[in-house]
Motif scaffolding. Structure first.
Motif, PDB file in Angstrom:
ATOM      1  N   GLN A  22       0.813  -1.245  -0.025  1.00 18.66           N
ATOM      2  CA  GLN A  22      -0.038  -0.019   0.271  1.00 18.66           C
ATOM      3  C   GLN A  22       0.810   1.083   0.065  1.00 18.66           C
ATOM      4  O   GLN A  22       0.603   2.365  -0.738  1.00 18.66           O
ATOM      5  CB  GLN A  22      -0.840   0.126   1.152  1.00 18.66           C
ATOM      6  CG  GLN A  22      -2.014  -0.830   1.233  1.00 18.66           C
ATOM      7  CD  GLN A  22      -3.461  -0.546   1.405  1.00 18.66           C
ATOM      8  OE1 GLN A  22      -4.349  -0.710   0.599  1.00 18.66           O
ATOM      9  NE2 GLN A  22      -3.506   0.626   2.035  1.00 18.66           N
ATOM     10  N   SER A  58     -11.286   7.242  -1.630  1.00 20.51           N
ATOM     11  CA  SER A  58     -10.896   6.509  -0.181  1.00 20.51           C
ATOM     12  C   SER A  58     -11.878   6.460   1.055  1.00 20.51           C
ATOM     13  O   SER A  58     -12.120   5.231   1.252  1.00 20.51           O
ATOM     14  CB  SER A  58      -9.663   7.194   0.168  1.00 20.51           C
ATOM     15  OG  SER A  58      -9.193   6.600   1.393  1.00 20.51           O
ATOM     16  N   TYR A  82      -6.956  -4.902  -4.053  1.00 21.95           N
ATOM     17  CA  TYR A  82      -5.394  -4.987  -4.633  1.00 21.95           C
ATOM     18  C   TYR A  82      -5.484  -5.111  -6.115  1.00 21.95           C
ATOM     19  O   TYR A  82      -4.577  -4.446  -6.594  1.00 21.95           O
ATOM     20  CB  TYR A  82      -4.731  -5.796  -3.802  1.00 21.95           C
ATOM     21  CG  TYR A  82      -4.083  -5.302  -2.520  1.00 21.95           C
ATOM     22  CD1 TYR A  82      -4.927  -4.457  -1.535  1.00 21.95           C
ATOM     23  CD2 TYR A  82      -2.855  -5.429  -2.134  1.00 21.95           C
ATOM     24  CE1 TYR A  82      -4.620  -4.286  -0.454  1.00 21.95           C
ATOM     25  CE2 TYR A  82      -2.423  -4.850  -0.847  1.00 21.95           C
ATOM     26  CZ  TYR A  82      -3.034  -4.224   0.079  1.00 21.95           C
ATOM     27  OH  TYR A  82      -2.979  -3.690   1.205  1.00 21.95           O
ATOM     28  N   SER A  85      -6.551  -1.719  -7.462  1.00 21.64           N
ATOM     29  CA  SER A  85      -5.740  -0.723  -7.099  1.00 21.64           C
ATOM     30  C   SER A  85      -4.627  -0.876  -8.420  1.00 21.64           C
ATOM     31  O   SER A  85      -4.296   0.424  -8.947  1.00 21.64           O
ATOM     32  CB  SER A  85      -4.868  -0.927  -5.802  1.00 21.64           C
ATOM     33  OG  SER A  85      -5.865  -0.591  -4.828  1.00 21.64           O
ATOM     34  N   SER A  88      -6.076   0.200 -11.544  1.00 17.82           N
ATOM     35  CA  SER A  88      -6.236   1.630 -11.727  1.00 17.82           C
ATOM     36  C   SER A  88      -5.004   2.486 -11.734  1.00 17.82           C
ATOM     37  O   SER A  88      -4.854   3.424 -12.568  1.00 17.82           O
ATOM     38  CB  SER A  88      -6.796   2.131 -10.369  1.00 17.82           C
ATOM     39  OG  SER A  88      -8.023   1.321 -10.258  1.00 17.82           O
ATOM     40  N   MET A 111      -8.756   4.020  -7.354  1.00 18.70           N
ATOM     41  CA  MET A 111      -7.536   3.831  -6.753  1.00 18.70           C
ATOM     42  C   MET A 111      -7.600   3.925  -5.426  1.00 18.70           C
ATOM     43  O   MET A 111      -7.257   3.413  -4.532  1.00 18.70           O
ATOM     44  CB  MET A 111      -6.134   4.208  -7.229  1.00 18.70           C
ATOM     45  CG  MET A 111      -5.031   3.754  -6.930  1.00 18.70           C
ATOM     46  SD  MET A 111      -3.630   4.256  -7.880  1.00 18.70           S
ATOM     47  CE  MET A 111      -3.415   6.193  -7.537  1.00 18.70           C
ATOM     48  N   SER A 114     -10.254   1.735  -3.686  1.00 17.04           N
ATOM     49  CA  SER A 114      -9.651   0.219  -3.474  1.00 17.04           C
ATOM     50  C   SER A 114      -8.555   0.127  -2.464  1.00 17.04           C
ATOM     51  O   SER A 114      -8.553  -0.628  -1.649  1.00 17.04           O
ATOM     52  CB  SER A 114      -9.257  -0.361  -4.825  1.00 17.04           C
ATOM     53  OG  SER A 114      -8.054   0.387  -5.476  1.00 17.04           O
ATOM     54  N   LEU A 115      -7.883   1.365  -2.455  1.00 17.01           N
ATOM     55  CA  LEU A 115      -6.732   1.392  -1.204  1.00 17.01           C
ATOM     56  C   LEU A 115      -7.404   1.472   0.025  1.00 17.01           C
ATOM     57  O   LEU A 115      -7.221   1.149   1.056  1.00 17.01           O
ATOM     58  CB  LEU A 115      -5.916   2.580  -1.429  1.00 17.01           C
ATOM     59  CG  LEU A 115      -4.952   2.488  -2.649  1.00 17.01           C
ATOM     60  CD1 LEU A 115      -4.025   3.878  -2.722  1.00 17.01           C
ATOM     61  CD2 LEU A 115      -3.851   1.205  -2.321  1.00 17.01           C
TER      62      LEU A 115
END
Length: 403
Positions: A22, A58, A82, A85, A88, A111, A114-115
């Protein structure tokens, strides 16, 4: 078919790797933001709105993660999040280079989402691992994130230096991110994080909190006080990331020297998180949080007094050192009651993201009127308030005495 449950050691390293990934992925994007801005033809204000899409994504991901993990488990949530992510990041490299603002915006929002979802899952897993151990492990997980962040930034700087194009870097990092995540996830128990597990009895299923109980858990005074402590640490960390170099260049420091101060901040964060576990075991969670809050306040004040005492590197180091343990130890504290762990981790994640979303613009507005050094008084005030709420992080009686 009976599945063999991975060992706790393998489980630890799987989640450690996920935290590292991450940090590395975020730093990969952050290291190329000036070029993305130029390719999309955005001014500073427009770039701020563009990055805001990632923050909004987020927050959405955090809310989704709180729903996915209990239903499909942490392992599947991490794999899905992931994968999105990595893809993306790959698509962001392609679309930003071609100047496609709409598809670039969709890519960065995905992104961020997903993070956020993956972040909820790995933090819940790290809290579970921490509570099954006789040692404090949460700081090391967040140390992995900080190390990944430093590594990703260093690699990004090197690739910029040797003129590697954005699409190539983002594609390589994105696909590698997915591959490593899938490999690491093999060591995550398949049912970890699920509300209802295959081996649970009817009586155990009945203990799963209802929606009303989860709402009540978020209103618990102890949980609210811990969230307030998180707010101070998150705002202090966000203030350094957004405004520390800018504030120091205003004093006459060169861009490189000001960047060096932020490097000191980031290095202190990584070192303290990786090495802090044994110190927490020795002194206890509450004492360490009290110490770290005091160090963060001291570091910020030293930076605020740069024009008088000229110690920005030392102040930046103390600032990073103080911020290092805040969030991970608050995660540890708020998950003492495992029954409400998912709800409360989501609660403090939202608090931290709220600080990250609103804090930098708020400090920028205050800085425009009063000066950035004066604006840094806001995180100092919140951290000071957190010191008075620190008793809330002491272990509950039912929790292992090591805390």
């Amino acid at each position: 078919m009976t599945r063999t449950r991975p060992s706790n050691r393998a489980w630890y390293w799987a989640i450690f790797t996920c935290f590292f990934l991450q940090g590395a992925l975020f730093a990969t994007w952050a290291s190329r933001t000036p070029e993305v801005k130029a390719n999309l033809g955005l001014n500073t204000a427009q770039m701020g709105l563009f990055t805001l899409m990632m923050a909004i994504g987020s927050l959405s991901g955090l809310l989704l993660g709180g729903r996915f993990v209990p239903k499909i488990g942490a392992k599947r949530t991490i794999l899905i999040a992931y994968s999105i992510s990595g893809l993306s990041l790959l698509s962001l490299g392609i679309f930003s280079t071609s100047g496609n603002l709409i598809l670039s915006g969709i890519s960065i929002a995905l992104m961020g989402a997903s993070l956020g979802t993956g972040g909820i899952a790995i933090n819940l897993e790290s809290a579970d691992i921490d509570h099954t151990s006789t040692k404090s492990l949460l700081p090391s997980f967040h140390g992995a994130y900080s190390t990944g962040n430093l590594g990703g930034a260093a690699l990004g700087t090197f690739l910029i230096f040797i003129v590697v194009p954005i699409p190539l870097q983002f594609a390589a990092i994105g696909l590698g991110f997915i591959a490593v995540a899938w490999f690491a996830s093999r060591s995550i128990p398949h049912d970890s994080g699920k509300s209802i597990k295959e081996d649970m009895s009817t009586a155990e299923i009945a203990t799963i909190p209802t929606r009303a109980e989860n709402i009540k858990a978020m209103r618990d005074p102890r949980a609210i006080r811990i969230s307030f402590i998180v707010l101070g640490f998150a705002l202090a960390e966000g203030a350094a990331a957004a405004w520390l170099p800018i504030s120091l260049t205003a004093t006459g420091m060169t861009d490189a020297a000001a960047a060096g101060c932020y490097t000191m901040f980031a290095a202190a964060m990584a070192i303290a998180r990786l090495a802090g576990g044994p110190v927490v075991d020795r002194l206890g969670r509450s004492r360490i949080l009290l110490l770290m809050g005091s160090l963060a306040i001291s570091g910020i004040v030293i930076v605020m007094l740069t024009n008088t005492i000229h110690m920005p590197y030392f102040g930046s180091f103390l600032w990073g050192l103080g911020c290092s343990m805040g969030f991970p130890l608050c995660v540890s504290a708020i998950t003492d009651e495992k029954r409400f762990a998912q709800t409360r981790v989501q609660m403090i994640f939202l608090t931290a993201n709220f600080a990250g979303l609103t804090g930098p613009p708020l400090l920028g507005g205050l800085g425009q009127v009063f000066g950035l050094f004066t604006a840094f008084g806001l995180p100092v005030a919140l951290l000071t308030g957190g010191l008075f709420a620190n008793k809330s992080t002491k272990p509950l009686q039912s929790v292992d005495a090591r805390r």
